[in-house]
Design an enzyme around this catalytic site. Structure first.
Site, PDB file in Angstrom:
ATOM      1  N   CYS A 105      -1.896  -5.683  -2.206  1.00  0.00           N
ATOM      2  CA  CYS A 105      -0.793  -5.071  -1.471  1.00  0.00           C
ATOM      3  C   CYS A 105      -0.132  -6.151  -0.622  1.00  0.00           C
ATOM      4  O   CYS A 105      -0.824  -6.883   0.085  1.00  0.00           O
ATOM      5  CB  CYS A 105      -1.371  -3.969  -0.583  1.00  0.00           C
ATOM      6  SG  CYS A 105      -0.210  -3.278   0.561  1.00  0.00           S
ATOM      7  N   CYS A 140      -2.060   2.999  -0.339  1.00  0.00           N
ATOM      8  CA  CYS A 140      -1.471   1.846   0.361  1.00  0.00           C
ATOM      9  C   CYS A 140      -1.818   1.815   1.847  1.00  0.00           C
ATOM     10  O   CYS A 140      -0.977   2.094   2.707  1.00  0.00           O
ATOM     11  CB  CYS A 140       0.038   1.818   0.186  1.00  0.00           C
ATOM     12  SG  CYS A 140       0.682   0.245   0.769  1.00  0.00           S
TER      13      CYS A 140
HETATM   14  C1  UQ1 Z   1       1.290  -5.572  -8.685  1.00  0.00           C
HETATM   15  O1  UQ1 Z   1       0.912  -5.835  -9.822  1.00  0.00           O
HETATM   16  C2  UQ1 Z   1       1.864  -4.302  -8.427  1.00  0.00           C
HETATM   17  O2  UQ1 Z   1       2.035  -3.402  -9.447  1.00  0.00           O
HETATM   18  C3  UQ1 Z   1       3.202  -3.422 -10.122  1.00  0.00           C
HETATM   19  C4  UQ1 Z   1       2.244  -3.956  -7.145  1.00  0.00           C
HETATM   20  O3  UQ1 Z   1       2.690  -2.693  -6.914  1.00  0.00           O
HETATM   21  C5  UQ1 Z   1       3.916  -2.344  -6.606  1.00  0.00           C
HETATM   22  C6  UQ1 Z   1       2.080  -4.895  -6.070  1.00  0.00           C
HETATM   23  O4  UQ1 Z   1       2.437  -4.577  -4.925  1.00  0.00           O
HETATM   24  C7  UQ1 Z   1       1.494  -6.173  -6.328  1.00  0.00           C
HETATM   25  C8  UQ1 Z   1       1.307  -7.112  -5.195  1.00  0.00           C
HETATM   26  C9  UQ1 Z   1       1.115  -6.502  -7.608  1.00  0.00           C
HETATM   27  C10 UQ1 Z   1       0.487  -7.848  -7.913  1.00  0.00           C
HETATM   28  C11 UQ1 Z   1       1.506  -8.753  -8.507  1.00  0.00           C
HETATM   29  C12 UQ1 Z   1       1.611 -10.079  -8.283  1.00  0.00           C
HETATM   30  C13 UQ1 Z   1       2.709 -10.826  -8.961  1.00  0.00           C
HETATM   31  C14 UQ1 Z   1       0.751 -10.833  -7.388  1.00  0.00           C
END
Ligand code: UQ1
Length: 454
Positions: free
Chosen positions: A367, A188
């Site tokens: 992210c 991240c």
């Molecule tokens: C995502 O799929 C995911 O995994 C669960 C994350 O991690 C915590 C994210 O931060 C993001 C942004 C996604 C992408 C999901 C969407 C709805 C755009």
């Protein structure tokens, strides 16, 4: 490749035979052995243990607790509670899988054996590496000990040091506040900027911002590798009067004189630069865990060496990897691990059925980057650093809706879908939102011109 395939066939045969002819043997053997129960490991263990009989999937994980680490940026800024960011590991590991609660200490891919910390050797037909990363604070002279003596040192990357972050922000009275980004791949990579924007906002609110110099000292030559989002971030940095120093890698912290020493990565000689600090947020150098880094599974950079599209190991076809421990050249995020899980599932299934892997991962990573309290840009991109956005509006714009998505919806997707192997990233949503016409935005190309003027 041919040679490796032969090895696997031999390996699977030999192990199965010794297991079946020796019913009293204590030798453990799994059809699929997963190493690591972070987001990628849990998700894969769920996917396969729901298809196979109980006892066919083993998962090696030493920790008692599983944390949703994206929440730790909010914890550091006092916007979320650390206790709410975790669950007992026993609650997230699939019931049908065997949880081996210990560390994987050695890998012998030729014999298909993983040796555990207990000394026990576990045999497998197929191995999925999902170990995540190890935090190497000790690569910085003076750390991690410095965290115990200096209250102005903190880090949202560690369970203990994240708890020092809010007090360190609140106790800062002015002077130099430095936020670092190390010279290794990290998980991240938006987090160090997010905690900086939130701290800046708090210091502005309590009226000390004009007494503070905020520095973002990054080992990278650019603010972000996707131009579209770099444009927004450079505006945010400018609006907040934050100075960015590129190609600066933290190598030492002298807590007694409150000095942070940086290696100048752009200087031909090994020059260093010292900064006095009154607040220091450290993002540590990271690597795969030592036993993985020292195993035959990794490339020269120490990451598990897989094909970037199929996620199959380049040398051992019965080994796959996903998430932060692999060497796929994309940003290390949960969203990337979720997406990789879907491709890995298809390809491992194919290999288990004697077929070639066919599903091709495009490098999707995402992210939500918080730029102020209550606002976020949702970065999403592929291997070519081209934006690959889910929603049919410009996600480079700071939006409250994307903040609410990050704070309230994505954690639910994570706990209830991803960890259960039911979320392979937002690809289907992107297709629906774009009426089937989705694809990377081509207008923005990777450019050297995203450095900014600082
Ligand atoms: C995502 O799929 C995911 O995994 C669960 C994350 O991690 C915590 C994210 O931060 C993001 C942004 C996604 C992408 C999901 C969407 C709805 C755009």
């Amino acid at each position: 490749m041919k040679h490796a395939k032969l090895l696997v066939v031999n390996c699977v045969k030999r192990v199965s035979k010794s297991f079946s002819t020796s019913p009293f043997s204590l030798q453990r053997h799994y059809k699929i052995l997963v190493v690591g129960a972070g987001s990628g490991g849990c998700s894969i263990a769920h996917k396969f243990s729901s298809k196979l009989k109980a006892g066919h999937v083993g998962i090696i994980e030493p920790s008692n607790d599983h944390f949703y680490q994206p929440m730790w940026t909010l914890v550091g800024a006092g916007m979320a509670n650390l206790a709410n960011s975790g669950k007992k590991m026993s609650k997230v590991i699939p019931k049908k899988a065997d949880w081996l609660q210990t560390k994987a200490m050695a890998f012998d891919p030729d014999k298909c054996i993983v040796t555990l910390e207990t000394g026990e050797q576990v045999h497998y037909d197929y191995l999925v590496m999902a170990t995540g990363l190890q935090l190497n604070y000790d690569k910085i002279k003076g750390l991690p000990e410095g965290f115990n003596t200096d209250p102005s040192l903190c880090s949202v990357y560690d369970y203990n040091f994240v708890q020092k972050t809010l007090p360190a922000i609140q106790n800062f009275k002015g002077g130099n506040a430095i936020f670092t980004l190390p010279n290794t791949p990290i998980k991240c990579s938006g987090a160090p900027q997010q905690i900086m924007y939130l701290a800046d906002e708090m210091w502005t609110e309590i009226g000390i911002r004009d007494k503070a110099n905020i520095y973002y000292n990054s080992s990278l030559p650019v603010i972000f590798y996707v131009q579209k989002y770099a444009d927004t971030l450079l505006q945010v940095l400018d609006r907040r009067s934050i100075t960015v120093n590129y190609m600066r890698n933290l190598i030492e912290v002298k807590t007694y004189t409150r000095e942070a020493i940086f290696q100048k990565l752009d200087s031909p000689r090994e020059e260093t630069e010292s900064f006095k600090y009154d607040f220091l947020h450290v993002t540590p150098p990271m690597s795969t865990p030592d036993p993985v880094r020292e195993s035959p599974l990794v490339d020269s950079t120490g990451f598990v060496d897989v094909d970037k599209e199929t996620l199959q190991h380049v040398k051992y076809p019965n080994i796959f990897a996903l998430g932060d421990c692999s060497n796929v050249p994309t940003s290390k995020t949960s969203a990337a691990a979720a997406t990789q899980g879907g491709y890995l599932e298809k390809n491992l299934n194919a290999v288990m059925n004697g077929k070639q892997p066919f599903a091709k991962y495009d490098g999707y990573s995402s992210c939500p980057v918080i730029t102020s309290r209550g606002k976020c840009i949702l970065v999403e991109f592929n291997y070519d650093c081209l934006p690959l956005e889910t929603f049919p509006f410009n996600q480079a714009k700071e939006r409250r809706s994307m903040y609410l998505l990050k704070k309230n919806i994505i954690p639910q997707i994570y706990w209830h879908m991803m960890l259960r192997g039911l979320w392979n990233g937002p690809k289907f949503l992107r297709k629906v939102m774009h009426l089937g016409m989705d694809g990377p935005e081509k207008d923005y190309t990777h450019s050297k011109d995203i450095k900014g003027t600082n």
